[in-house]
Design a protein around this motif. Structure first.
Motif, short mmCIF file in Angstrom:
data_model
loop_
_atom_site.label_atom_id
_atom_site.label_comp_id
_atom_site.label_asym_id
_atom_site.label_seq_id
_atom_site.Cartn_x
_atom_site.Cartn_y
_atom_site.Cartn_z
N ALA A 92 0.83 -1.21 0.00
CA ALA A 92 0.00 0.00 0.00
C ALA A 92 0.86 1.26 0.00
CB ALA A 92 -0.93 -0.01 1.21
N VAL A 93 1.90 1.29 0.84
CA VAL A 93 2.72 2.49 0.94
C VAL A 93 3.54 2.71 -0.34
CG1 VAL A 93 4.66 3.54 2.17
CG2 VAL A 93 2.83 2.41 3.45
N THR A 94 4.07 1.63 -0.92
CA THR A 94 4.85 1.77 -2.15
C THR A 94 3.98 2.28 -3.29
OG1 THR A 94 6.27 -0.07 -1.46
CG2 THR A 94 6.37 0.58 -3.77
N GLY A 95 2.82 1.68 -3.48
CA GLY A 95 1.91 2.14 -4.53
C GLY A 95 1.41 3.55 -4.28
N LEU A 96 1.13 3.88 -3.00
CA LEU A 96 0.65 5.22 -2.67
C LEU A 96 1.71 6.27 -2.97
CD1 LEU A 96 -1.43 7.12 -1.36
CD2 LEU A 96 -0.38 6.58 0.85
N LEU A 97 2.95 6.04 -2.57
CA LEU A 97 4.01 7.01 -2.83
C LEU A 97 4.21 7.22 -4.33
CD1 LEU A 97 6.68 6.02 -0.15
CD2 LEU A 97 5.14 8.00 -0.14
N LEU A 98 4.18 6.13 -5.08
CA LEU A 98 4.32 6.24 -6.53
C LEU A 98 3.18 7.05 -7.14
CD1 LEU A 98 5.96 5.44 -9.02
CD2 LEU A 98 4.67 3.30 -9.12
N GLY A 99 1.97 6.79 -6.68
CA GLY A 99 0.81 7.52 -7.18
C GLY A 99 0.83 8.99 -6.79
N LEU A 100 1.25 9.29 -5.55
CA LEU A 100 1.29 10.68 -5.10
C LEU A 100 2.31 11.48 -5.88
CD1 LEU A 100 1.03 10.32 -1.21
CD2 LEU A 100 -0.77 10.97 -2.82
N VAL A 101 3.50 10.91 -6.08
CA VAL A 101 4.54 11.63 -6.83
C VAL A 101 4.08 11.87 -8.26
CG1 VAL A 101 6.88 11.46 -7.74
CG2 VAL A 101 6.41 10.81 -5.37
N THR A 102 3.48 10.84 -8.88
CA THR A 102 3.02 10.99 -10.27
C THR A 102 1.91 12.02 -10.36
OG1 THR A 102 3.58 8.66 -10.68
CG2 THR A 102 2.13 9.75 -12.26
N GLY A 103 0.91 11.93 -9.49
CA GLY A 103 -0.20 12.86 -9.53
C GLY A 103 0.22 14.28 -9.23
N LEU A 104 1.13 14.46 -8.27
CA LEU A 104 1.60 15.80 -7.93
C LEU A 104 2.39 16.42 -9.08
CD1 LEU A 104 1.87 17.96 -5.69
CD2 LEU A 104 3.97 16.81 -4.98
N THR A 105 3.26 15.63 -9.68
CA THR A 105 4.07 16.15 -10.78
C THR A 105 3.21 16.53 -11.98
OG1 THR A 105 5.92 14.74 -10.07
CG2 THR A 105 6.01 15.65 -12.31
N LEU A 106 2.33 15.62 -12.38
CA LEU A 106 1.46 15.92 -13.52
C LEU A 106 0.52 17.08 -13.21
CD1 LEU A 106 0.50 12.29 -14.65
CD2 LEU A 106 2.09 13.86 -15.78
N GLY A 107 0.05 17.17 -11.97
CA GLY A 107 -0.85 18.26 -11.61
C GLY A 107 -0.18 19.62 -11.65
N VAL A 108 1.07 19.68 -11.18
CA VAL A 108 1.78 20.96 -11.22
C VAL A 108 2.06 21.37 -12.66
CG1 VAL A 108 3.97 22.08 -10.66
CG2 VAL A 108 2.79 20.72 -8.93
N VAL A 109 2.50 20.42 -13.48
CA VAL A 109 2.80 20.74 -14.88
C VAL A 109 1.53 21.19 -15.61
CG1 VAL A 109 3.58 19.77 -17.08
CG2 VAL A 109 4.79 19.21 -14.97
N THR A 110 0.44 20.50 -15.38
CA THR A 110 -0.81 20.84 -16.07
C THR A 110 -1.40 22.15 -15.56
OG1 THR A 110 -1.28 18.50 -16.40
CG2 THR A 110 -3.13 20.01 -16.59
N GLY A 111 -1.37 22.34 -14.25
CA GLY A 111 -2.00 23.53 -13.69
C GLY A 111 -1.19 24.80 -13.83
N PHE A 112 0.14 24.68 -13.97
CA PHE A 112 0.99 25.87 -13.96
C PHE A 112 1.46 26.29 -15.34
CE2 PHE A 112 4.98 28.17 -12.84
CZ PHE A 112 4.38 29.17 -12.07
N THR A 113 1.42 25.37 -16.30
CA THR A 113 1.89 25.72 -17.64
C THR A 113 0.77 25.49 -18.66
OG1 THR A 113 2.73 23.49 -18.13
CG2 THR A 113 4.21 25.00 -17.00
N ARG A 114 0.69 26.38 -19.62
CA ARG A 114 -0.34 26.25 -20.66
C ARG A 114 -0.08 25.05 -21.56
NH1 ARG A 114 -1.74 31.56 -24.00
NH2 ARG A 114 -2.33 32.11 -21.86
N LEU A 115 1.20 24.83 -21.88
CA LEU A 115 1.55 23.69 -22.73
C LEU A 115 1.19 22.37 -22.05
CD1 LEU A 115 2.87 22.62 -25.32
CD2 LEU A 115 5.08 22.70 -24.13
N GLY A 116 1.47 22.27 -20.75
CA GLY A 116 1.11 21.06 -20.03
C GLY A 116 -0.38 20.84 -20.00
N ASP A 117 -1.14 21.93 -19.85
CA ASP A 117 -2.59 21.81 -19.85
C ASP A 117 -3.10 21.30 -21.19
OD1 ASP A 117 -5.25 22.12 -19.00
OD2 ASP A 117 -5.35 24.14 -19.81
#
Length: 280
Positions: A92-117
């Motif tokens: 659970a912890v390994t999968g959760l950490l992987l999911g959190l890092v992926t979701g956080l990274t993609l979310g910042v790129v999408t929300g902060f840059t127009r190209l990422g969006d």
């Protein structure tokens, strides 16, 4: 004196101060809050015990609380429960950490840059609508029945809540403040680290709570993939022998995982955002 003067003199004084004082709630005693939170589980436990004691709930349907306690002692004594807890928590912890890092990274790129969006948001939103449980057969074909399939299933389930919460929090960042930081020569990474993420903290913690809850649900599904260890394996063994007491122990363990995850996020909220507790 004009006719309007008595009316003005008799007008009531403003009551903004009184209203503000009345609206401020008094903080509740901690003991009261803990007692109220414990009432629901204690009531369920009392109903369970009463149903078992009167025979309305037979052991072949669900073991009594005393039987579940005995089964817990048995599983702990022979080492099965500690080993299963370590295995399941690691997944659970390994999968959760992987999911959190992926979701956080993609979310910042999408929300902060127009190209990422423009590039990422549409395909991610399309993938988000796919139930992660439907991926179990596909993951078994791709990765077999090893640990990789289980961990990745948990990671997929936890990525999207974190992504949606991060995008929402990042997009709500004050554009004037961001522009001011740029005018002072601050780079994008520094702005994200120093301005955007602190401002998005409430949304990030909400996404963390959802992701941690989903990690428990995904763990249950993942451990159905021919597991040879973990809480899911204990459940499969108990089902084969119709051990409702062991099944109840495993279900309670999953529930305990969820409670601990929620308590962890609440603790983070108190540490990182103490102002939200003011007046409660």
């Amino acid at each position: 004196m004009t006719a309007a003067e008595p009316v003005l003199a008799a007008a009531p004084r403003p009551r903004e101060t009184v209203t503000a004082r009345a609206a401020a709630p008094r903080p509740r005693p901690r003991g009261y809050t803990v007692t109220v939170r414990a009432l629901g589980p204690l009531l369920l436990l009392a109903l369970w015990w009463a149903a078992s004691a009167t025979g309305a709930l037979t052991p072949d349907v669900l073991a009594s609380p005393a039987g579940v306690i005995r089964a817990t002692g048995e599983l702990w004594g022979n080492g099965q429960l500690p080993d299963a807890l370590v295995t399941s928590l690691t997944r659970a912890v390994t999968g959760l950490l992987l999911g959190l890092v992926t979701g956080l990274t993609l979310g910042v790129v999408t929300g902060f840059t127009r190209l990422g969006d423009e590039l990422l948001d549409s395909p991610i939103q399309a993938l988000r609508t796919v139930p992660f449980l439907s991926l179990v057969p596909l993951f078994m074909v791709w990765f077999g029945i090893n640990e990789i399939a289980k961990v990745l299933l948990i990671a997929v389930a936890t990525t999207f809540p974190m992504y949606v919460s991060t995008v929402g929090g990042v997009r709500n960042a004050d554009p004037k403040l961001v522009e001011a930081m740029r005018s002072f020569g601050m780079g994008r990474l520094a702005i994200v680290r120093e301005v955007v993420l602190p401002g998005a903290l409430p949304s990030l913690l909400s996404g963390l709570r959802l992701s941690m809850t989903l990690s428990v649900i995904a763990l249950i599904a993942a451990e159905e993939i021919n597991a040879t260890a973990g809480i899911g394996y204990l459940m499969a063994q108990a089902q084969s022998y119709a051990r409702t007491d062991v099944l109840a122990v495993c279900i309670l363990v999953y529930g305990l995982f969820g409670l601990l995850a929620d308590a962890f996020v609440r603790l983070l909220e108190r540490i990182l955002m103490p102002w939200r507790r003011a007046g409660r």
